[in-house]
Scaffold this active site. Structure first.
Site, mmCIF file in Angstrom:
data_model
loop_
_atom_site.group_PDB
_atom_site.id
_atom_site.type_symbol
_atom_site.label_atom_id
_atom_site.label_comp_id
_atom_site.label_asym_id
_atom_site.label_seq_id
_atom_site.Cartn_x
_atom_site.Cartn_y
_atom_site.Cartn_z
ATOM 1 N N SER A 157 -9.903 2.059 2.730
ATOM 2 C CA SER A 157 -8.902 2.896 1.720
ATOM 3 C C SER A 157 -8.086 2.077 0.972
ATOM 4 C CB SER A 157 -8.236 3.778 2.624
ATOM 5 O OG SER A 157 -7.406 3.243 3.445
ATOM 6 N N LYS A 181 0.738 -1.177 -0.143
ATOM 7 C CA LYS A 181 -0.013 -0.098 0.004
ATOM 8 C C LYS A 181 1.041 1.348 -0.057
ATOM 9 C CE LYS A 181 -3.923 2.009 2.476
ATOM 10 N NZ LYS A 181 -4.791 1.799 3.848
ATOM 11 N N SER A 227 -10.569 -0.017 6.799
ATOM 12 C CA SER A 227 -9.807 0.269 5.476
ATOM 13 C C SER A 227 -8.920 -1.245 5.133
ATOM 14 C CB SER A 227 -8.780 1.161 5.440
ATOM 15 O OG SER A 227 -9.395 2.434 5.355
HETATM 16 N N1 GLN Z 1 -13.485 4.522 5.567
HETATM 17 C C1 GLN Z 1 -13.069 4.971 7.080
HETATM 18 C C2 GLN Z 1 -12.490 6.434 6.821
HETATM 19 O O1 GLN Z 1 -12.626 7.167 5.901
HETATM 20 C C3 GLN Z 1 -11.774 4.261 7.479
HETATM 21 C C4 GLN Z 1 -10.602 4.525 6.748
HETATM 22 C C5 GLN Z 1 -9.386 3.614 7.131
HETATM 23 O O2 GLN Z 1 -9.679 2.865 7.748
HETATM 24 N N2 GLN Z 1 -8.440 4.127 6.946
HETATM 25 O O3 GLN Z 1 -11.953 7.135 7.839
#
Ligand code: GLN
Length: 495
Positions: free
Chosen positions: A158, A78, A182
């Site tokens: 994400s 990532k 995410s």
């Molecule tokens: N969708 C969540 C956010 O936008 C979680 C993102 C994540 O776990 N990095 O904060």
């Protein structure tokens, strides 16, 4: 012979050990698959030269015997992980051109074991999002499509690039990070497996920070066994991260017996939420039956503060983000705006940050700065911290009553269409995290397992939440669920 990029990590490891394949051949197969998958926009920085060098070194090590499990296994990383000398941009323009001088502890651990890096993977900007649409590189695309429908779907976020790459067999596994879901949500959207370990299990050092009290790295893989193998290599105690815990890392793969007789699985009544599609409820019921058939005792439990989890998360995460992102000032990293005559340092900060951050990141910085401001700190930030403690206490009480793991849906829907949420209120997107954020707030391990498909043929996931530090036991329950669900479908290749 099957195409090498379609192997699981466990299969590839065994074939490498027996000398039936080489890491060079595995790596070439993945690099070829990546070249043919531009339409998925999963890999945003490719590193074929590094990959081939690492593969050759791994082959030499394998010949010498005694190589670790991940030796020679091609992975995707990532873009949030700092990788030495390789672009690491957190999918943000503000980190344009940033090539770290150092390696994150997690990727360092993987490479020390001989893993091969194919490149960096797409994600939401600074890991803020649930659809990969906030990425400065443009969104990654889900390799899955609804039956008879060519609408491009989100791979989730994400860690959307990681999920897309694993599901499309571009790599054998990938790293992800999970602040509010995410890892688990993109895995549920792509028919893959991902675990967010207990907070403190993986070092956060060298991972671009989003919300430091919630962020954790974890593996995203094709199977539960692969997650066990990869997690083992990622974890370590790291003095460079004061929240990394000095506990021995158990052999997670050895825990996978598939025997869950006598285990107690809790079903939280508060997760039966209004507006959740019937298909998700049915899948959850089937999950309960599968675990009961495997010999577990299924009991109803209550996690009464669940309804406050999303509001608490969307105060705490932006607060920490606004503080963490203050470092991007146009001086130390990446992008700096072109200045006009007479501009001073204030204009330099303002213009750089206005150009460098996308709109979702700007929204979070503004919300976070507001909830931390002198007049509102107690009303928002401190209150959210208290709610967080209550959410954690709900879980502590469930585990104290003898529950070994908690079963919930992973997401409130299957993968949705890219662009579908564009005109929606941002809160609509935040609702995606309704089943996952509680786990981050409580610091617990959570795993998403593909458990079925919806009526349009899209994968759906179930989530299992475990006791802190008991990832091995949790993965074993996930393994039993995986075996019972028998999810084997793959996306039909269109890219
Ligand atoms: N969708 C969540 C956010 O936008 C979680 C993102 C994540 O776990 N990095 O904060």
């Amino acid at each position: 012979m099957t195409e090498l990029n379609t192997l699981t990590i466990a299969e590839a490891r065994d074939a490498l050990k027996k000398g039936e394949v080489t890491s060079a051949a595995l790596t070439e197969a993945c690099l070829g698959a990546i070249e043919g998958a531009g339409a998925l926009n999963a890999f945003v920085h490719k590193t074929p030269e590094i990959a081939m060098q690492q593969a050759e070194a791994a082959d030499a090590r394998l010949k010498g015997g005694e190589a670790p499990a991940l030796c020679g296994i091609p992975l995707g990383i990532k873009d949030l992980f700092c990788t030495k000398g390789v672009a690491s941009q957190a999918a943000s323009n503000i980190l344009g051109g940033f090539k770290p001088e150092y390696e994150s502890t997690v990727t360092g651990n993987l490479f020390a074991d001989g893993a091969v890096m194919l490149g960096k993977l797409n994600m939401d900007e600074f890991a803020m999002g649930s659809s990969n649409e906030t990425s400065a590189y443009g969104n990654a695309v889900n390799p899955w499509r609804r039956e008879g429908d060519e609408t491009p779907l989100t791979p989730g976020g994400s860690s959307g690039g990681s999920a897309s790459a694993v599901a499309a067999d571009l790599c054998l596994g990938a790293t992800g990070t999970d602040t509010g879901g995410s890892i688990r949500q993109p895995c549920a959207f792509t028919g893959t497996v991902g675990i967010k370990p207990t907070y403190g299990r993986c070092s956060r050092w060298g991972i671009v920070a989003f919300a430091s009290s919630l962020d954790q790295a974890g593996p995203m893989t094709k199977t539960v066994r692969d997650s066990a193998i990869m997690l083992q290599a990622m974890c370590s105690h790291d003095p460079k991260d004061s929240t990394s815990v000095d506990f021995p890392v158990p052999d997670f793969e050895a825990a996978l017996t598939g025997d869950i007789r006598g285990k107690t699985i809790g079903i939280p009544k508060e997760y039966h939420m209004e507006g959740i599609p019937a298909e998700i409820e049915q899948l959850w019921t089937r999950g309960k039956e599968m675990l009961a058939d495997a010999g577990a005792k299924v009991v109803d439990i209550s996690l009464p503060h669940t309804k406050y989890a999303l509001p608490a998360y969307y105060v705490i995460a932006p607060a920490e983000a606004s503080s963490n992102l203050a470092r991007y000032d146009g001086v130390r990293y990446g992008h700096r705006a072109t200045l006009a005559a007479g501009d001073g340092i204030t204009e330099m900060y303002e213009k750089t940050r206005a150009e460098g951050f996308g709109s979702e990141v700007q929204r979070r910085i503004m919300v976070g700065t507001y909830v931390l401001s002198a007049g509102f700190y107690d009303a928002y930030y401190n209150r959210a911290r208290k709610v967080r403690a209550l959410i954690k206490r709900d879980f502590d009480e469930a585990f104290a009553s003898g529950v070994d793991a908690i079963l919930t849906p992973a997401t409130p829907s299957a993968a949705f269409g890219l662009g579908e949420m564009k005109s929606a209120d941002p809160v609509q997107m935040y609702l995606n995290d309704v089943f996952t954020v509680t786990v981050n707030l409580a610091g617990l391990p959570g795993v998403s397992v593909p458990a079925g498909v919806d009526k349009q043929g899209l994968p759906l996931g179930l989530q299992l939440i475990g006791r802190p530090w008991e990832e091995g036991d949790l993965l074993n329950t996930a393994y039993a669920l995986e075996q019972a669900a028998g999810f084997v479908s793959k996306p039909a290749k269109w890219w």
